[in-house]
Design an enzyme around this catalytic site. Sequence first.
Site, PDB file in Angstrom:
ATOM      1  N   ASP A  91      -6.751  -6.612  -5.555  1.00  0.00           N
ATOM      2  CA  ASP A  91      -7.015  -5.447  -4.955  1.00  0.00           C
ATOM      3  C   ASP A  91      -7.690  -5.816  -3.613  1.00  0.00           C
ATOM      4  O   ASP A  91      -8.475  -6.889  -3.423  1.00  0.00           O
ATOM      5  CB  ASP A  91      -7.708  -4.581  -5.673  1.00  0.00           C
ATOM      6  CG  ASP A  91      -8.308  -3.290  -5.548  1.00  0.00           C
ATOM      7  OD1 ASP A  91      -7.273  -2.620  -4.505  1.00  0.00           O
ATOM      8  OD2 ASP A  91      -9.055  -2.763  -5.702  1.00  0.00           O
ATOM      9  N   ARG A 118      -0.727   0.847   0.920  1.00  0.00           N
ATOM     10  CA  ARG A 118      -0.432   2.411   0.380  1.00  0.00           C
ATOM     11  C   ARG A 118       0.535   1.947  -1.084  1.00  0.00           C
ATOM     12  O   ARG A 118       1.479   2.842  -1.268  1.00  0.00           O
ATOM     13  CB  ARG A 118       0.519   2.918   1.444  1.00  0.00           C
ATOM     14  CG  ARG A 118      -0.173   3.098   2.700  1.00  0.00           C
ATOM     15  CD  ARG A 118      -1.634   3.810   2.495  1.00  0.00           C
ATOM     16  NE  ARG A 118      -1.505   5.264   2.198  1.00  0.00           N
ATOM     17  CZ  ARG A 118      -2.624   5.932   1.756  1.00  0.00           C
ATOM     18  NH1 ARG A 118      -3.705   5.388   1.611  1.00  0.00           N
ATOM     19  NH2 ARG A 118      -2.432   7.067   1.303  1.00  0.00           N
ATOM     20  N   LYS A 130     -13.429   9.484  21.522  1.00  0.00           N
ATOM     21  CA  LYS A 130     -13.476   7.976  21.111  1.00  0.00           C
ATOM     22  C   LYS A 130     -12.071   7.783  20.333  1.00  0.00           C
ATOM     23  O   LYS A 130     -11.401   8.866  19.775  1.00  0.00           O
ATOM     24  CB  LYS A 130     -14.477   7.853  20.111  1.00  0.00           C
ATOM     25  CG  LYS A 130     -14.473   8.768  18.610  1.00  0.00           C
ATOM     26  CD  LYS A 130     -15.505   8.486  17.705  1.00  0.00           C
ATOM     27  CE  LYS A 130     -15.306   9.377  16.468  1.00  0.00           C
ATOM     28  NZ  LYS A 130     -16.461   9.156  15.602  1.00  0.00           N
TER      29      LYS A 130
END
Length: 1316
Positions: free
Chosen positions: A390, A811, A551
């Site tokens: 992970d 994802r 930004k």
Amino acid sequence: MDHAPNFALVPPAWAGLCLDKICRTTRTQTNGIHTAKYNFFSFLPWNLYEQFHRVSNLYFLFIIILQSIPEISTLPWVTLFIPLLCLLLIRGARDLVDDIGRHRSDRAINNRPCQMLIGKSFKWRKWKDLCVGDVVCLTKDSIVPADLLLLASTEPSSLCYVETADIDGETNLKFRQALAVTHHELISPKTMAAFNGTVVCESPNSRMHQFVGRLEWNSKKYALDIGNLLLRGCKIRNTDACYGLVIYAGFDTKIMKNCGNIHLKRTKIDLFMNKLVVLIFLLLVVVSLALTVGFFLMERELKDKHHYVPAEPSRGLFMESFLVFWAFLILLSVMVPMAMFIISEFIYLGNSAFINWDLDMYYAPHDVSAEARSTSLNDCLGQVQYVFSDKTGTLTQNVMTFKKCCISGRIYGPENEEGTCPKENPYLWNEFADGKLSFFNAELLRAVQSKQDEAVREFWRVLAICHTVMVQEKDNQLLYQAASPDEEALVTAARNFGYVFLSRTQDTITLVELGEQRVYEVLALMDFNSVRKRMSVLVRTPEGSICLYTKGADTVIFERLGKRSVVEANTERVLSAFTEQTLRTLCLAYKEVEECAYQEWRLRHEKASMQLQDRAQALHQVYNDMEQGLQLLGVTAIEDKLQDGVPETISSLRKGNIKVWVLTGDKQETAVNIGFACQLLTDNMLILEARDINVILDSYEEHSKLVMTTSQSLRFQLQTEVAMVISGDFLDQLLLTLRKEPRAVVQREAEDKAREELSATRRISMMWWSLGTLLSSRRSKAKRKQESPEAWRERAFVDLASRCQAVICCRVTPKQKALIVALVKKYQQAVTLAIGDGANDVNMIKTADIGVGLAGQEGMQAVQNSDYALGQFCFLRRLLLVHGRWSYLRACKFLRYFFYKTVASLMAQIWFACYTSFSAQPLYEGWFLALCNLLYSTLPVLYMGLFEQDVSAKQSLQMPELYVAGQKDEFFNYWVFFKAIIQGVLTSLANFFLTLCITRNMAGPNSLSDYQSFSVVVALSSLLTITVEVMLVVRYWTLLFLGTVLFSLGSYAVMTYATQSLWLYQLFPKTFPFLYALHTVLTQAPFLLVVLLNVVVNTLAMLTFRIFRCVLRKLRFREEEVEATRSKEVSEEPLPQFHRESRARRSSYAFSHHEGYANLITQGTSLRRPRGDNSYMNVASATLSDEVEEALPSMAWEPRKIAASTLDGLGNQAAVTSRAPAGQHELSEASLERPPLSEHSKPSPWKQNSGSRAQTLEERPSHWMPFWQKEPAPHQVAIGTRPSQTQESLSEQPMETESGSVERELSLMEWLPDSF
């Protein structure tokens, strides 16, 4: 009787059904979970069933049954039954302890309290009492007990903020919102109890980010999506109370669908031992049959020569032969020694204790030490080939740190190398300062406090205004809640430097600027999304002027700047330097807007906001018109902190030939950024994306020859490293044969359309022209016909991925993580290890051969389901390279030596049978057979299994290449096993026949011709020979080892004298028939000389063989070195290598989340997260033009630097750019002052200005061609591809799970080198 509210939950058959009926039918399937394997009644039968999956246990049970038959028994059956019972008890107790822990965890979770609507009021109940259709009330910091449809909350517009750390590892807040109709109608428990509606939704599935359903009420239908759902395991944050309807409960919840089942994990050695036990048993059957045939043939001849023996056996010759066969089988059954399996359990336990006691794997900050939760997988730690990790909380600390900034081209970094604040707090002058900020720069602070530099003031003002952070006050302290940790870090930095974000309303933002409170009127808030990659806020200052603060990513900010100056040129170089340091950069800009320009723009903005069609596109254009002509202020650099030692650990694992795959639920750009930071990805790697992979996989079916077959192109591959970056959507289309559930009910239209275009325009990727791809499959046509297209594609994908140096999957859901692990196990038959720290990693940890849980900030779910627990990822290096390799080495040496000593001592029984008319008479004393493996030779081999080391721990870490031996099964395989058997056979031959030859013609009281003396001499010779062998095999002699040897020999002397004593002989003459046999042998010098001769002959023979083998190895090694040197000298020409000049810059803000809270702030009403699309799916693949194809062969060979496809912010395939050496980006003060390029100087075709996106391959002019392409040989032909099967056709086919592992076949990627 209490009545439940009139909700109806309709299953996917879309049939109406009242709630009362559903509740009655589903009450038995409550919200309770049970992850334990056993209960009180099932433990004994189920555990015995699992234990007797071991062939060795079945073998021992079979032998015990045979030994219980008096006619063929050679030893009492109890002598084998008691050790087997002990072995079963040891393993059963271990499984019981593990399962008791699972029961306790289940009980704690199921008994958690929650408030459930009963009648017209909420009452406290337990989680396990919930069922589908119940309404639950949750308060702040509560954990969601089931998957709930959010009905209402106390926040405006029924918002609910949740933390999903236990699901996806992300600690930043996410928001969910109830439907407007339920928000307005359900205002009290009474109205909730009276509400009557029907929820129609999809069947339970594991898709964490998708939900499709609708609410039907008062003849109206309201769409439901994942934004309306609270998933089990989420934690309610910043919301006083919220109310939800249970949609999925218990094992139907999405998190439990992703948890997977508990698998019985077996090591490679354990599985190999099963095969060896079967093989040995078959060999014993063959030997017993041969001896029985000998008995049958010699029986009549024996009776003719010895007339005093009865003419016919009482049972008949065939029956007697039948009994002799079983007698031989029992006699030789000790070839699979029970003691070996019992001692191995103690060895596993000891090596597990060493892991627990290792202080070098103790993490003091969290007081966490390494823990071996499973004691049976230690040797498997030395054979790991794939590590699945992970990202968030495992590789990273999930902490964003403001590291550096650049204002007007000047860099401001931390004051010291550690990047920490001075001992005295420099922010004491600021009452709002956050003490957790570690960044400090005195020069920058003086510039801020002086108020002289306009750029410095506007820089911090942008950070304080341009964001979507929520603020609340607690204990007189400001607490920021941001949609991403990046934004929180930026706003906190501005806060400490005197620009404090104090509060906000729908129309205003209040700041405290250096002690002065200022209120800015918000005129427009242009939020971030994955397309814009920037955020802007249009405000009216207290002085009345209008300013736009922006930004975003450098690629979009530089395109919108006004005139260029020296500042922009210096800032570009600063961006390159920050990128080299793997910092996540963000550009800040602003401009002043005239009142008349604003009024004109406001009208267009209002018009775009009112459009019913294409509203998003219209607003995007209006925003873009305003965000032009900006003035660059500077750059921020944020560090996504890695855990300590992560780069070094990954580097060591890769040197040990361990492939590291990162499986994360985070965005692709963020994961790639971390990949570079932890050195998993390097600058000279080619990065394959989903589109490239699809092209390659399709080309496998079409081609069987090399596109380029020159030796140069093949050698070129060896110098090219390849990485793979893919998404969960791609995996969802690929993992078809492993999934048990259909695809999502609704697919993204853009995605499906892009796939159609991709299938219709397949072509060979340009990068694979450069690599010289061999598109051939070595498998037979028959096997290809047996394999489905989906399975074939899966195999091809795994084969391609296994040749990559790194693989990053972004994802992905917890279920997809487990499917990836299962895919590699299925097609590679490799040992896999999964490591994670959250509940989203549990399924992956359970699926892998070895599961490692990190005791992190996301709870203990990963640890509770793991086989090993660590405090930090960096400890994995020591766990594998030291403890894993040692455990594997010890287990292999232990097994090899045990087989050798068993054969060496017991094969003499077969030779003895040849001289006893195959009568199955035992050679040795019965007690020697029983105690030899249990006592006489146990401690030295136990010492070997616990303490043996070939190199020290320090050397193991310094030479990770030693780990490869375990991956290749070099220490214990069929060849090693047969060598041990052959050595044992030769030893037994020497011991038996040397003794026999010496004693054949001897007679008298001092001779060895009697049976008992002969037996004792052979037994003593065997024991001393195997003892000397273990002394030669062990690397180091210690006092403990010498003590074990002396104890073993002493125990033999003591026990043999005891079993051969006169007292026991008088009491049990049949049980103890040997009377003073050992004493007789030891008191006669000839006997001792025979024993010494046997030991010397065996030892010298083995030493001579080993010396000879060592000399041959050295000679062969020298020859290989000479050949390698010659091959380097013969190289025809230098080969090009892939290089990049500068990675596409990665913005910390733009890639942190899909979008912020702008809609919540400005509207406070309907919030819907826009579905992010994979941009690579929206770009149709273009075929190579005829001009390019014709030009490719004609290009001359020019060894120049080229680069791989990089990623722009949208995930598109960016241009091929050249990368300068890393050292060129190290900035000095002088380098920052260099003037920009002149207007007449043109950028090279390989390098545009830093702010623009690089040119893609499809955008190249038709005359462009790769300059590394060499003219092919005349016989080479470029082969085209045909469109492959579309994804729609694949989705229509059922997806079944294939049981069992697939036999390893010839690789589909044999054309790639091993280093690819």
